[in-house]
Design a protein around this motif. Structure first.
Motif, PDB file in Angstrom:
ATOM      1  N   GLY A  85      20.573  64.469  55.100  1.00 21.89           N
ATOM      2  CA  GLY A  85      21.839  63.759  55.131  1.00 21.89           C
ATOM      3  C   GLY A  85      22.535  63.643  53.804  1.00 21.89           C
ATOM      4  O   GLY A  85      23.390  62.774  53.613  1.00 21.89           O
ATOM      5  N   ARG A  86      22.182  64.512  52.868  1.00 25.55           N
ATOM      6  CA  ARG A  86      22.728  64.427  51.514  1.00 25.55           C
ATOM      7  C   ARG A  86      23.907  65.366  51.295  1.00 25.55           C
ATOM      8  O   ARG A  86      24.573  65.290  50.269  1.00 25.55           O
ATOM      9  N   LEU A  87      24.149  66.263  52.232  1.00 25.50           N
ATOM     10  CA  LEU A  87      25.198  67.263  52.064  1.00 25.50           C
ATOM     11  C   LEU A  87      26.323  67.049  53.068  1.00 25.50           C
ATOM     12  O   LEU A  87      26.090  66.631  54.198  1.00 25.50           O
ATOM     13  N   THR A  88      27.543  67.353  52.651  1.00 25.61           N
ATOM     14  CA  THR A  88      28.682  67.288  53.553  1.00 25.61           C
ATOM     15  C   THR A  88      28.656  68.483  54.499  1.00 25.61           C
ATOM     16  O   THR A  88      27.941  69.470  54.267  1.00 25.61           O
ATOM     17  N   ASP A  89      29.448  68.417  55.548  1.00 24.11           N
ATOM     18  CA  ASP A  89      29.538  69.546  56.473  1.00 24.11           C
ATOM     19  C   ASP A  89      29.989  70.810  55.754  1.00 24.11           C
ATOM     20  O   ASP A  89      29.491  71.909  56.031  1.00 24.11           O
ATOM     21  N   LYS A  90      30.915  70.651  54.824  1.00 24.98           N
ATOM     22  CA  LYS A  90      31.395  71.807  54.052  1.00 24.98           C
ATOM     23  C   LYS A  90      30.275  72.397  53.207  1.00 24.98           C
ATOM     24  O   LYS A  90      30.110  73.629  53.133  1.00 24.98           O
ATOM     25  N   GLN A  91      29.497  71.544  52.553  1.00 20.16           N
ATOM     26  CA  GLN A  91      28.385  72.027  51.732  1.00 20.16           C
ATOM     27  C   GLN A  91      27.326  72.695  52.590  1.00 20.16           C
ATOM     28  O   GLN A  91      26.774  73.737  52.209  1.00 20.16           O
ATOM     29  N   ILE A  92      27.044  72.125  53.749  1.00 17.32           N
ATOM     30  CA  ILE A  92      26.064  72.725  54.664  1.00 17.32           C
ATOM     31  C   ILE A  92      26.518  74.135  55.050  1.00 17.32           C
ATOM     32  O   ILE A  92      25.707  75.073  55.078  1.00 17.32           O
ATOM     33  N   ARG A  93      27.801  74.280  55.316  1.00 15.13           N
ATOM     34  CA  ARG A  93      28.326  75.599  55.667  1.00 15.13           C
ATOM     35  C   ARG A  93      28.281  76.553  54.467  1.00 15.13           C
ATOM     36  O   ARG A  93      27.807  77.688  54.580  1.00 15.13           O
ATOM     37  N   ASN A  94      28.744  76.097  53.311  1.00 18.52           N
ATOM     38  CA  ASN A  94      28.810  76.972  52.135  1.00 18.52           C
ATOM     39  C   ASN A  94      27.439  77.389  51.632  1.00 18.52           C
ATOM     40  O   ASN A  94      27.270  78.513  51.137  1.00 18.52           O
ATOM     41  N   TYR A  95      26.463  76.491  51.743  1.00 15.47           N
ATOM     42  CA  TYR A  95      25.123  76.793  51.242  1.00 15.47           C
ATOM     43  C   TYR A  95      24.199  77.341  52.328  1.00 15.47           C
ATOM     44  O   TYR A  95      23.017  77.574  52.069  1.00 15.47           O
ATOM     45  N   HIS A 154      13.707  71.826  36.904  1.00 11.54           N
ATOM     46  CA  HIS A 154      15.086  71.549  36.515  1.00 11.54           C
ATOM     47  C   HIS A 154      15.702  70.695  37.612  1.00 11.54           C
ATOM     48  O   HIS A 154      15.057  70.432  38.630  1.00 11.54           O
ATOM     49  N   MET A 155      16.929  70.272  37.422  1.00 10.68           N
ATOM     50  CA  MET A 155      17.499  69.251  38.298  1.00 10.68           C
ATOM     51  C   MET A 155      18.720  69.743  39.076  1.00 10.68           C
ATOM     52  O   MET A 155      19.575  68.945  39.450  1.00 10.68           O
ATOM     53  N   HIS A 156      18.814  71.045  39.325  1.00  9.84           N
ATOM     54  CA  HIS A 156      19.892  71.546  40.168  1.00  9.84           C
ATOM     55  C   HIS A 156      19.785  70.922  41.561  1.00  9.84           C
ATOM     56  O   HIS A 156      18.690  70.543  41.996  1.00  9.84           O
ATOM     57  N   PHE A 157      20.892  70.861  42.264  1.00  7.66           N
ATOM     58  CA  PHE A 157      20.930  70.095  43.509  1.00  7.66           C
ATOM     59  C   PHE A 157      19.890  70.542  44.523  1.00  7.66           C
ATOM     60  O   PHE A 157      19.331  69.727  45.265  1.00  7.66           O
ATOM     61  N   ASP A 158      19.609  71.852  44.589  1.00  6.01           N
ATOM     62  CA  ASP A 158      18.677  72.342  45.600  1.00  6.01           C
ATOM     63  C   ASP A 158      17.223  72.041  45.254  1.00  6.01           C
ATOM     64  O   ASP A 158      16.327  72.307  46.050  1.00  6.01           O
ATOM     65  N   HIS A 159      16.996  71.478  44.097  1.00  2.47           N
ATOM     66  CA  HIS A 159      15.667  71.008  43.701  1.00  2.47           C
ATOM     67  C   HIS A 159      15.601  69.480  43.709  1.00  2.47           C
ATOM     68  O   HIS A 159      14.529  68.914  43.938  1.00  2.47           O
ATOM     69  N   ALA A 160      16.736  68.833  43.426  1.00  5.53           N
ATOM     70  CA  ALA A 160      16.733  67.392  43.154  1.00  5.53           C
ATOM     71  C   ALA A 160      17.238  66.515  44.294  1.00  5.53           C
ATOM     72  O   ALA A 160      17.018  65.301  44.272  1.00  5.53           O
ATOM     73  N   LEU A 161      17.905  67.084  45.294  1.00  3.00           N
ATOM     74  CA  LEU A 161      18.428  66.255  46.382  1.00  3.00           C
ATOM     75  C   LEU A 161      17.330  65.412  47.030  1.00  3.00           C
ATOM     76  O   LEU A 161      17.556  64.264  47.407  1.00  3.00           O
ATOM     77  N   GLY A 162      16.149  66.001  47.168  1.00  6.20           N
ATOM     78  CA  GLY A 162      15.061  65.316  47.844  1.00  6.20           C
ATOM     79  C   GLY A 162      14.432  64.191  47.060  1.00  6.20           C
ATOM     80  O   GLY A 162      13.537  63.492  47.571  1.00  6.20           O
ATOM     81  N   LEU A 163      14.880  63.955  45.828  1.00  2.00           N
ATOM     82  CA  LEU A 163      14.350  62.832  45.047  1.00  2.00           C
ATOM     83  C   LEU A 163      14.859  61.495  45.560  1.00  2.00           C
ATOM     84  O   LEU A 163      14.284  60.446  45.252  1.00  2.00           O
ATOM     85  N   THR A 164      15.953  61.522  46.318  1.00  2.00           N
ATOM     86  CA  THR A 164      16.517  60.289  46.846  1.00  2.00           C
ATOM     87  C   THR A 164      16.714  60.400  48.351  1.00  2.00           C
ATOM     88  O   THR A 164      16.736  61.498  48.914  1.00  2.00           O
ATOM     89  N   LYS A 165      16.873  59.268  48.989  1.00  2.30           N
ATOM     90  CA  LYS A 165      17.133  59.244  50.428  1.00  2.30           C
ATOM     91  C   LYS A 165      18.055  58.075  50.744  1.00  2.30           C
ATOM     92  O   LYS A 165      18.184  57.114  49.960  1.00  2.30           O
ATOM     93  N   LEU A 166      18.703  58.166  51.890  1.00  6.96           N
ATOM     94  CA  LEU A 166      19.635  57.125  52.313  1.00  6.96           C
ATOM     95  C   LEU A 166      18.910  56.044  53.093  1.00  6.96           C
ATOM     96  O   LEU A 166      18.175  56.330  54.039  1.00  6.96           O
ATOM     97  N   SER A 211      28.265  73.295  34.700  1.00  7.86           N
ATOM     98  CA  SER A 211      27.079  72.730  35.343  1.00  7.86           C
ATOM     99  C   SER A 211      27.371  71.511  36.215  1.00  7.86           C
ATOM    100  O   SER A 211      26.517  71.097  36.997  1.00  7.86           O
ATOM    101  N   ARG A 212      28.562  70.949  36.120  1.00  4.44           N
ATOM    102  CA  ARG A 212      28.846  69.767  36.918  1.00  4.44           C
ATOM    103  C   ARG A 212      28.861  70.056  38.422  1.00  4.44           C
ATOM    104  O   ARG A 212      28.791  69.138  39.230  1.00  4.44           O
ATOM    105  N   ASN A 213      28.935  71.340  38.783  1.00  4.77           N
ATOM    106  CA  ASN A 213      28.887  71.694  40.203  1.00  4.77           C
ATOM    107  C   ASN A 213      27.491  71.561  40.791  1.00  4.77           C
ATOM    108  O   ASN A 213      27.336  71.553  42.016  1.00  4.77           O
ATOM    109  N   THR A 214      26.470  71.474  39.947  1.00  2.00           N
ATOM    110  CA  THR A 214      25.099  71.381  40.454  1.00  2.00           C
ATOM    111  C   THR A 214      24.362  70.128  39.995  1.00  2.00           C
ATOM    112  O   THR A 214      23.342  69.764  40.563  1.00  2.00           O
ATOM    113  N   TYR A 215      24.873  69.457  38.953  1.00  4.49           N
ATOM    114  CA  TYR A 215      24.279  68.199  38.501  1.00  4.49           C
ATOM    115  C   TYR A 215      25.141  67.050  39.012  1.00  4.49           C
ATOM    116  O   TYR A 215      26.249  66.833  38.515  1.00  4.49           O
ATOM    117  N   TRP A 216      24.615  66.330  39.998  1.00  7.21           N
ATOM    118  CA  TRP A 216      25.385  65.270  40.647  1.00  7.21           C
ATOM    119  C   TRP A 216      24.793  63.913  40.283  1.00  7.21           C
ATOM    120  O   TRP A 216      23.575  63.719  40.348  1.00  7.21           O
TER     121      TRP A 216
END
Length: 286
Positions: A72-82, A111-123, A154-159
């Protein structure tokens, strides 16, 4: 879940979700007729990339390498693009091992790119909280600095959403760290300014996680680096150092992203001599 036992360590791959990224970007300047012989792609020219954390126990500690893409960390657009077709099942995998996310003591972040770091947090209740509340999260000082102060590229991958909730848990190092005996994080740069690799020595076996310097087995050639790499010559230099040394010593190279192999062992000439295959093969060529 696939496993690899080497020495006194057993690596277990958890399901951290999957993305499908452009093959041209993943192989940089390498022409498609070359890379497509070594790694499958779909009709959109995308390649399957796992985001599967590696779990192991050592010195009485429960340890994860990388964190997956969460839920649940990605938007519909991000899910489609990635090209996200499934999200993380890390908690379910830990349950199969008789553990919970609260039992994780250490998370090693190359490293802390989004595809490695998203799972560090949860809603939880509409708010982001730490997914591993009792863990120390290690990453390099350089990576942590850029994570919090990204540049125009890098701001596109470090959130900020990926670090604000876990800031108190992070510990950094400059060049090298041994969080537990036999496990080292070694700063390399290359893919990102603060990128590191992980090595494990146990019972006469040597294991190397090159992370995104060698995202898949098909990136074995030292010159095959991603268009995503911020400092490609540093990536090449690190591969020139670690790949020949690992091959000569019979090391296991293990992966976070590879959709075909979990781990491989090459001889000194680069020929495959042993492997752990992922149970589900990568998508077929389009």
């Amino acid at each position: 879940m696939e496993t690899l036992k080497a020495g006194d360590v057993t690596l277990t791959w958890l399901n951290g979700g999957v993305t499908h990224m452009d093959g041209g970007a993943m192989f940089g300047v390498v022409p498609k007729p070359l890379w497509s012989r070594k790694y499958a792609h779909n009709e959109k020219n995308q390649i399957e990339l796992r985001s599967d954390p590696i779990f192991f126990q050592l010195e009485g500690k429960n340890i994860l390498i990388e964190a997956g893409i969460g839920n649940g960390r990605l938007t519909d657009k991000q899910i489609r693009n990635y090209g996200v077709e499934e999200e993380s099942k890390v908690e379910e995998g830990l349950q199969e091992l008789g553990l919970t996310s609260a039992d994780i003591d250490i998370v090693l972040m190359t490293h802390m790119h989004f595809d490695h770091a998203l799972g560090l947090t949860k809603l939880e209740g509409g708010k982001l909280v730490s997914a591993f509340p009792n863990a120390v999260i290690y990453t390099s000082e350089t990576e942590w600095e850029e994570m919090r102060h990204p540049n125009i590229r890098s701001r596109n991958t470090y959130w900020k959403e990926n670090w604000e909730a876990i800031e108190r848990q992070v510990q950094t190092y400059k060049k090298e760290l041994e969080p537990v005996k036999g496990v080292k994080m070694i700063y390399t740069g290359g893919h990102s300014d603060g990128h590191s690799i992980v090595t494990i020595e146990s019972g006469g076996e040597w294991l190397i996680h090159m992370a995104d310097l060698m995202a898949t087995h098909a990136h074995q050639n030292v010159l095959w680096v991603m268009a995503y790499d911020d400092y490609p010559m540093d990536s090449i230099a690190a591969k020139q150092k670690w790949l020949p040394e690992g091959m000569k010593k019979g090391a296991w190279f293990f992966f976070y992203h590879d959709a075909v192999y979990r781990a491989v062992k090459w001889d000194k000439d680069g020929e495959l001599i042993d492997c752990v295959k992922r149970e589900k093969a990568a998508v077929g060529n389009g």
